[in-house]
Design an enzyme around this catalytic site. Structure first.
Site: not given
Lengths: 304, 607
Positions: B15, B90, B93, B145, B450, B518
């Protein structure tokens, strides 16, 4: 001194991959064997194998499945290579299996023996206890081959189950098998026809003369040019004509076609292959065109 | 000039137009032969199609043709004068995660397809996650598409943003987007005339130009010995270079024995002498000393050795439907050129590849499931973490009952075990100390301000008589965290260490003011959890300065470098920043300058 750029050309990368596979098999299998038909893929494969173990000699024998439908040039080439490299040669004759009733000659004309080779090949593997057999097949040759693993498992009947193949990841090859089973190993999996020829050119590898343009009597049949040899029975109305041709593949002489070509050196063949618009099997293998799934069926039966 | 090899992995369903895309690449780069095309045209006509269906070019086995699906990994080849391409193709699904993992294991680049009409669906995300997990360095998203959405620039931009947002959670270092129409060939080989707004290059051009030479590890010399070549007066150790370089004269160590020697010569295939060996060359090395070396050993430099351990942590993907991976089970293990056995100790979690959620209650892994395990091997492995080296960090598990390959594994590192070191209970209790400590954790992008807020807060606290100390991310990297890089794993370790030190400070009665990018939520949450477990106050402050503002400020010139591609893995540019979901306090530029923000923060702390 120039700085190293640490880049491998694609041919060197393919060579390294193949050498890795040869060493892996030699290190982990008790009795491997290398299929050698004198065809260009098997010649390149043998060349790579000897490079993988140099300066030591090749640590396994070469195996030839002899259809009996040979081109004379190929057999003499085979024998010369075997003696030059000091190889051990195992020959399995299709004729023996026909005589013993294990294989039945196909009908039709050409009655090729490509399919019958499976029986002989499996017999040779069993008789010699080969755990791994190197084949020169390439994934670009045919649709069914595109999915074949580098280490391809064969059950005790020598059969390939395409829906149940072992996943193959990284450079980690699973060659485990039990007595009676074996592994087909395809070191040239990622090579294309053009790669093979480029390598032949780069390494100056000798091939049987019929890979280069020469004159010979041929007949036109089903859109293919077949060599007129003692193995080919002429059909009514067929008239051999002399043409300048070369072979793109070498197999059973009755069903391997040739192409019109003037390429007499590896360099000229590379140029020709780079420009060609027809696959080598499409051009030269009558038996592959039998059905859309022709190769898949034969592989399941234990074909190369 | 010689051509290079590029391995790419594609995944997607029919698809998405994946088969059409590959067919188009093969066709337009002239890798399709006339007899193949004739067969395709014949079949297309039989099925009533008015033009050849290029997807048929990649339909391999009869079972697939009958079912109209692709069931396995198929390999395709095409070449341009610059490169030879190997496509591992591959299906996409959910039940084919195993095939995607297989195809991705050796790829340099992943092509992910998105249908422009449907946007970024689970399947595309899954493929991107797997590409990231398997360490594929480059990711190219083809928005296909485009013809069906009127070649809309807005639609393309929307999908690109969606995808980028998702990719932030992944370890992706090079991400690009191409709007295409595989059916009509737009932006495949040539730039499309339908999308003048697209300023990038065609897909094929990107595939030809993407820089892959730097993806290899040329630092850590690794030669797993594969085979010993013996001939008259010759003894050489053959193998494929898995990293770094080796030259004659190099001092080397052989593991696991640890013996050292010097490289006498390096030989390529055919016993040709080489000046230098590098990955992925297949070579043979001769050593000066006659030491015992055999298959499974590893040659490296004495000052740069891999880990040697029997207890390792790893991500694994389960590949078979015949059994499940469960703690306690035993398998044969293949790693580099070593074969041994491994017992799965514990399953830390199962990773949902779509949501990236970690299910810690999972008790096993079934086909196509991915999770993190701890395992013990019979003989020690000589390895590097997979993120650092795909060759020495990968392994497979084989079921000894069936001889099947059942799992693909990627080592994350040596197992960090709960140690046997005894914990000493302190004699001075927290209440007996003069002051009460806590941790104030400032997180935000580089350049968000900071450090300035932290410094001002520290000044005010100390002035008011409360012991306080700033733990600044940049400063810590000069000492405590020197040697850590910017990979996800190193960042996690960076945060862990800062968190541990902050916890000790807080325990000692000091206000630890941590100023650290972080970027990953999970790492910060772990620090918080450690504080909570210890009964220590922890507040998370999100310094929420928009990326554009940070990039404009660019106090260290890092954004400019990251955008120029001189540095990679830079938070906000090509490495994700995961904002706190529930910060204790958010500071924004509109709150005022650093001094004002510090005042707001102090007020909050005193409440």
């Amino acid at each position: 001194m120039t700085a190293t750029i640490y880049e491998l050309s694609h041919l060197h990368a393919l060579e390294a991959e193949a050498v890795h596979v040869f060493r892996e098999v030699a290190a982990t299998f008790e009795r491997p064997g290398l299929l050698f038909s004198g065809g260009k893929d098997s010649v390149v494969m043998l060349h790579l194998a000897t490079k993988a173990f140099a300066p030591a000699p090749l640590p396994f024998p070469v195996v030839h499945v002899d259809t009996g439908h040979n081109f004379d040039e190929v057999i003499s080439f085979r024998d010369r290579v075997v003696s030059e490299f000091g190889l051990r040669l195992i020959v399995g004759c299709v004729q023996d299996d026909i005589d013993a009733g294990r294989a039945v000659e196909e009908s039709g004309n050409p009655a090729g023996r490509n399919r019958l080779q499976s029986t002989t090949l499996l017999r040779v593997i069993t008789e010699n206890g080969l755990g791994a057999v190197f084949g020169g097949a390439r994934r670009d040759e045919e649709k069914a081959r595109a999915k074949e693993r580098v280490f391809s498992f064969r059950d005790e009947f020598g059969q390939w189950d395409p829906r149940n193949q072992r996943p193959e990841l990284w450079r980690l090859y699973n060659g485990r098998h039990r007595p009676g089973e074996h592994i087909r190993v395809f070191p040239l999996s990622n090579w294309t026809e053009l790669d093979v020829w480029s390598y032949i050119l780069a390494e100056d590898i000798e091939l049987p003369s019929l890979y280069y343009a020469h004159q010979r009597p041929v007949v036109q049949r089903d859109g293919m040019l077949l060599a007129h040899t003692r193995h080919l029975t002429l059909l009514p109305g067929e008239e051999p004509a002399t043409a300048t041709v070369r072979f793109r593949t070498v197999g059973d002489a009755t069903c391997t076609g040739c192409v019109e070509s003037t390429a007499t050196t590896a360099r000229e063949v590379v140029a020709e292959v780079a420009a060609t618009r027809v696959t080598e099997r499409g051009a030269t293998r009558a038996d592959d065109r039998i059905s859309e799934a022709g190769m898949e069926d034969r592989k399941k039966e234990g074909y190369f | 000039m010689s051509t290079q090899l590029l391995r790419l992995a594609t995944a997607g369903s029919v698809d998405d137009g994946k088969s059409t895309l590959i067919g188009r690449l093969l066709h337009d780069s002239k890798a399709v032969f006339t007899d193949q095309l004739a067969a395709v045209a014949r079949t297309s006509a039989e099925r009533g199609a008015d033009q050849p269906d290029l997807a048929l070019l990649t339909d391999g086995l009869r079972a697939e043709r009958e079912q109209g699906i692709t069931i396995d990994v198929a390999y395709r080849y095409f070449a341009t004068p610059k490169r030879k391409f190997i496509i591992a193709d591959t299906p996409g699904h959910v039940q084919h995660t195993r095939n995607m993992v297989t195809g991705a294991s050796t790829a340099d680049l992943a092509l992910v397809l998105v249908d422009a009409r449907n946007g970024v669906l689970e399947q595309s995300k899954r493929h991107a996650s797997i590409a990231s997990l398997l360490g594929i360095p480059h990711l190219v998203v083809c928005v296909n598409k485009m013809d069906l959405v009127g070649f809309s620039e807005e639609r393309f931009a929307e999908i690109r943003e969606d995808f980028r947002r998702f990719a932030m959670k992944l370890d992706v270092h090079d991400l690009s987007f191409v709007p295409i129409s595989a059916l009509h060939g737009d932006n495949i080989v040539h730039r499309s005339t339908e999308m003048p707004w697209y300023e990038g290059t065609s897909l094929l051009h990107q595939l030809e130009e993407v820089h892959i030479a730097s993806d290899r590890n040329l630092i850590d010399a690794r030669l797993p010995v594969q085979y010993v070549i013996r001939a008259a007066d010759f003894r050489g150790y053959a193998g494929t270079m898995a990293g770094g370089t080796l030259r004659p004269g190099d001092e080397v160590a052989v593991l696991p024995s640890g013996f050292t020697s010097t490289v006498r010569s390096v030989r390529g295939p055919g016993n040709v002498a080489l000046d230098e060996a590098f990955a992925p060359q297949a070579v043979t090395v001769q050593l000066d000393d006659d030491i015992d070396v055999s298959r499974g050993d590893l040659i490296c430099r004495p000052g740069n050795r891999p880990h040697v351990a029997s207890d390792v942590d790893a991500m694994v993907c389960w590949l078979t439907e015949q059994s499940e991976l469960t703690p306690g089970s035993r398998y044969a293990l293949q790693h580099t050129t070593r074969s041994t056995r491994a017992t799965v100790g514990q399953l830390d979690y199962r990773l949902d590849i779509d949501s990236l959620h970690r299910d810690k209650t999972a008790e096993g892994l079934a086909l196509n499931e991915i999770g993190r395990i701890r395992m013990r091997t019979q003989h020690p492995l000589l390895f590097d973490p997979y993120r650092r080296n795909r060759d020495t960090g990968s392994f497979i598990l084989v079921d000894e009952a069936t001889d099947n390959t059942v799992a693909a594994g990627m080592i994350t590192g040596p197992a960090v075990t709960g140690s046997d070191v005894v914990w000493h209970s302190p004699t001075v209790t927290r209440e007996q100390r003069a002051t009460t400590g806590m941790t104030v954790w400032l997180t935000g992008l580089s350049g968000s301000g900071k450090s300035a807020v932290a410094a001002e807060l520290e000044r005010r606290l100390v002035a008011s008589g409360r012991p306080a100390y700033v733990l600044d991310g940049d400063n810590l990297r000069h000492g405590l965290n020197a040697g850590l890089g910017f990979t996800a794993a190193d960042r996690a370790e960076n945060v862990r260490r800062a968190g541990e030190v902050a916890r000790l400070f807080a325990d000692a009665g000091v206000v630890a003011v941590v100023s650290l990018i972080s970027p990953y939520r999970e790492d910060r949450d772990r620090v918080r959890a450690a504080h909570v477990a210890d009964g220590l106050p922890f507040v998370e402050i999100f310094v929420d300065t928009p990326l554009e503002t940070c990039a404009e400020r660019d106090p260290k010139g890092m954004y400019a470098k990251a955008r120029a591609g001189e540095i990679t893995g830079f938070t906000g540019i090509d490495d994700p920043y995961e904002a706190p979901r529930t910060p204790d306090l958010v500071l924004r530029p509109e709150d005022g300058d650093a001094a004002t923000q510090a005042a707001i923060l102090l007020e909050y702390l005193q409440r």
